[in-house]
Design a protein around this motif. Sequence first.
Motif, PDB file in Angstrom:
ATOM      1  N   VAL A  97       0.847  -1.203   0.000  1.00  0.00           N
ATOM      2  CA  VAL A  97       0.000   0.000   0.000  1.00  0.00           C
ATOM      3  C   VAL A  97       0.879   1.249   0.000  1.00  0.00           C
ATOM      4  CG1 VAL A  97      -1.646   1.305   1.394  1.00  0.00           C
ATOM      5  CG2 VAL A  97      -1.994  -1.134   1.038  1.00  0.00           C
ATOM      6  N   ALA A  98       1.951   1.246   0.786  1.00  0.00           N
ATOM      7  CA  ALA A  98       2.863   2.398   0.804  1.00  0.00           C
ATOM      8  C   ALA A  98       3.515   2.597  -0.563  1.00  0.00           C
ATOM      9  CB  ALA A  98       3.930   2.202   1.878  1.00  0.00           C
ATOM     10  N   LEU A  99       3.887   1.507  -1.220  1.00  0.00           N
ATOM     11  CA  LEU A  99       4.489   1.615  -2.550  1.00  0.00           C
ATOM     12  C   LEU A  99       3.503   2.174  -3.565  1.00  0.00           C
ATOM     13  CD1 LEU A  99       6.770   1.045  -4.590  1.00  0.00           C
ATOM     14  CD2 LEU A  99       5.780  -1.237  -4.853  1.00  0.00           C
ATOM     15  N   ILE A 100       2.277   1.668  -3.548  1.00  0.00           N
ATOM     16  CA  ILE A 100       1.260   2.142  -4.489  1.00  0.00           C
ATOM     17  C   ILE A 100       0.968   3.625  -4.254  1.00  0.00           C
ATOM     18  CG2 ILE A 100      -1.150   1.877  -5.177  1.00  0.00           C
ATOM     19  CD1 ILE A 100       0.685  -0.352  -6.217  1.00  0.00           C
ATOM     20  N   ILE A 101       0.872   4.033  -2.995  1.00  0.00           N
ATOM     21  CA  ILE A 101       0.641   5.450  -2.694  1.00  0.00           C
ATOM     22  C   ILE A 101       1.814   6.292  -3.190  1.00  0.00           C
ATOM     23  CG2 ILE A 101       0.477   7.122  -0.808  1.00  0.00           C
ATOM     24  CD1 ILE A 101      -1.245   5.047   0.676  1.00  0.00           C
ATOM     25  N   GLY A 102       3.030   5.810  -2.989  1.00  0.00           N
ATOM     26  CA  GLY A 102       4.206   6.532  -3.476  1.00  0.00           C
ATOM     27  C   GLY A 102       4.228   6.644  -4.987  1.00  0.00           C
ATOM     28  N   MET A 103       3.865   5.563  -5.676  1.00  0.00           N
ATOM     29  CA  MET A 103       3.850   5.597  -7.139  1.00  0.00           C
ATOM     30  C   MET A 103       2.725   6.478  -7.673  1.00  0.00           C
ATOM     31  SD  MET A 103       4.832   1.727  -8.301  1.00  0.00           S
ATOM     32  CE  MET A 103       4.697   2.135 -10.031  1.00  0.00           C
ATOM     33  N   ILE A 104       1.616   6.542  -6.972  1.00  0.00           N
ATOM     34  CA  ILE A 104       0.515   7.410  -7.401  1.00  0.00           C
ATOM     35  C   ILE A 104       0.872   8.869  -7.151  1.00  0.00           C
ATOM     36  CG2 ILE A 104      -1.848   8.113  -6.827  1.00  0.00           C
ATOM     37  CD1 ILE A 104      -2.495   5.144  -6.444  1.00  0.00           C
ATOM     38  N   LEU A 120      16.561  11.856  -5.594  1.00  0.00           N
ATOM     39  CA  LEU A 120      16.537  11.284  -4.248  1.00  0.00           C
ATOM     40  C   LEU A 120      15.162  10.730  -3.887  1.00  0.00           C
ATOM     41  CD1 LEU A 120      18.761  13.838  -2.315  1.00  0.00           C
ATOM     42  CD2 LEU A 120      19.360  11.528  -3.082  1.00  0.00           C
ATOM     43  N   VAL A 121      14.102  11.435  -4.277  1.00  0.00           N
ATOM     44  CA  VAL A 121      12.748  10.927  -4.029  1.00  0.00           C
ATOM     45  C   VAL A 121      12.524   9.650  -4.832  1.00  0.00           C
ATOM     46  CG1 VAL A 121      10.298  11.399  -4.357  1.00  0.00           C
ATOM     47  CG2 VAL A 121      11.771  13.148  -3.388  1.00  0.00           C
ATOM     48  N   MET A 122      12.966   9.639  -6.079  1.00  0.00           N
ATOM     49  CA  MET A 122      12.811   8.454  -6.920  1.00  0.00           C
ATOM     50  C   MET A 122      13.623   7.281  -6.368  1.00  0.00           C
ATOM     51  SD  MET A 122      11.021   7.943  -9.467  1.00  0.00           S
ATOM     52  CE  MET A 122      10.753   6.892 -10.841  1.00  0.00           C
ATOM     53  N   THR A 123      14.791   7.562  -5.806  1.00  0.00           N
ATOM     54  CA  THR A 123      15.593   6.510  -5.183  1.00  0.00           C
ATOM     55  C   THR A 123      14.881   5.945  -3.960  1.00  0.00           C
ATOM     56  OG1 THR A 123      17.616   7.548  -5.976  1.00  0.00           O
ATOM     57  CG2 THR A 123      17.845   5.975  -4.180  1.00  0.00           C
ATOM     58  N   LEU A 130      11.795  -2.107  -3.857  1.00  0.00           N
ATOM     59  CA  LEU A 130      12.645  -3.278  -3.680  1.00  0.00           C
ATOM     60  C   LEU A 130      12.270  -4.040  -2.416  1.00  0.00           C
ATOM     61  CD1 LEU A 130      15.059  -4.837  -4.812  1.00  0.00           C
ATOM     62  CD2 LEU A 130      16.530  -3.358  -3.453  1.00  0.00           C
ATOM     63  N   ALA A 131      12.041  -3.324  -1.318  1.00  0.00           N
ATOM     64  CA  ALA A 131      11.641  -3.971  -0.070  1.00  0.00           C
ATOM     65  C   ALA A 131      10.288  -4.671  -0.228  1.00  0.00           C
ATOM     66  CB  ALA A 131      11.578  -2.947   1.057  1.00  0.00           C
ATOM     67  N   THR A 132       9.359  -4.016  -0.921  1.00  0.00           N
ATOM     68  CA  THR A 132       8.045  -4.626  -1.147  1.00  0.00           C
ATOM     69  C   THR A 132       8.165  -5.846  -2.036  1.00  0.00           C
ATOM     70  OG1 THR A 132       7.042  -2.453  -0.950  1.00  0.00           O
ATOM     71  CG2 THR A 132       5.704  -4.171  -1.946  1.00  0.00           C
ATOM     72  N   SER A 133       8.975  -5.763  -3.079  1.00  0.00           N
ATOM     73  CA  SER A 133       9.146  -6.886  -4.001  1.00  0.00           C
ATOM     74  C   SER A 133       9.742  -8.100  -3.309  1.00  0.00           C
ATOM     75  CB  SER A 133      10.026  -6.480  -5.175  1.00  0.00           C
ATOM     76  OG  SER A 133       9.428  -5.464  -5.906  1.00  0.00           O
ATOM     77  N   ILE A 134      10.681  -7.876  -2.421  1.00  0.00           N
ATOM     78  CA  ILE A 134      11.277  -8.997  -1.678  1.00  0.00           C
ATOM     79  C   ILE A 134      10.223  -9.659  -0.810  1.00  0.00           C
ATOM     80  CG2 ILE A 134      12.888  -9.545   0.192  1.00  0.00           C
ATOM     81  CD1 ILE A 134      14.779  -7.430  -1.070  1.00  0.00           C
ATOM     82  N   ARG A 135       9.402  -8.873  -0.139  1.00  0.00           N
ATOM     83  CA  ARG A 135       8.352  -9.446   0.712  1.00  0.00           C
ATOM     84  C   ARG A 135       7.306 -10.185  -0.118  1.00  0.00           C
ATOM     85  NH1 ARG A 135      10.692  -5.585   3.455  1.00  0.00           N
ATOM     86  NH2 ARG A 135      10.682  -5.553   5.718  1.00  0.00           N
ATOM     87  N   LEU A 151       9.976  -2.235 -10.752  1.00  0.00           N
ATOM     88  CA  LEU A 151      11.327  -1.972 -10.264  1.00  0.00           C
ATOM     89  C   LEU A 151      12.227  -1.457 -11.380  1.00  0.00           C
ATOM     90  CD1 LEU A 151      12.151  -4.920  -7.862  1.00  0.00           C
ATOM     91  CD2 LEU A 151      11.959  -2.514  -7.311  1.00  0.00           C
ATOM     92  N   GLY A 152      12.092  -2.042 -12.554  1.00  0.00           N
ATOM     93  CA  GLY A 152      12.898  -1.598 -13.692  1.00  0.00           C
ATOM     94  C   GLY A 152      12.605  -0.165 -14.085  1.00  0.00           C
TER      95      GLY A 152
END
Length: 185
Positions: A97-104, A120-123, A130-135, A151-152
Motif C-alpha cells: 500500500v505504501a508503494l502504491i501510494i508513493g507511485m501514485i 533522491l525521491v525516486m531513489t 525493492l523492499a516490497t518486491s522482496i516481501r 522496479l525496472g
Amino acid sequence: MATLTAQNTTLAPTAHKAEIGNVARPVLSALLPLAGFGAANFMAESLGVMPLFFSPAGLPGWVGAGIHLVALAMAGLGIGIAYGQGLRGRKALPWGVALIIGMIAFPFFAAPLDSLQLALVMTGVTMLGLATSIRVARVSRLGGWLMIPMLGWIGFGAVLGLAISAAWAPPFALVTAQNPAPAAI
C-alpha cells in the motif's frame, strides 16, 4: 425369469467451477491502483496540478505515462496475488500500500523538485519498491515476477536522475561550474 431394474444416475461434472472470488481478486488488485491514480488525478486537476511523467530518450510524455500506469497495475496485481496467499501475504500488504501510494503521488509532486531532489525521491521510491518486491516474492513467486517491471521503470528513472544530478549539479561536478567570468565591457 429375468427382471429388469431401471436405475437413475446423476452425473456430476468433472470440471471445477471457477469461483468468482478467484477471478475477481487479481482483477481488482490490478485495477484498484489505477482507480486510485484516476481519483488522485481528478482531485489534482481540480487544484490545477498536472502529473509529470518520466519519458526517456525524447519519447512523448504519454509513453512515460502509459509505462507508469502499466507498472502500477502490475505491482498491484503482484501485491494482490501475495495477499491471497494467507497470513504471510497479508504482512506484505502495508508495504504494498505504501508503494502504491508513493507511485501514485510521485508524478504530482515531481514538477517543483530540482534534479537532485527528484532523483533522491525516486531513489526512495525504488528502495520501497525493492523492499516490497522482496516481501511479495517470499510469499508468491508469480507476484515477485510481476513486480519486476515496476522496479525496472522506477529504478531506471532513479539511476538516470542521479547520473544527471551528478553531472550537472554544482556540488558534484565542479568542472562544469568553473567557467571563466565574462569579460567586462
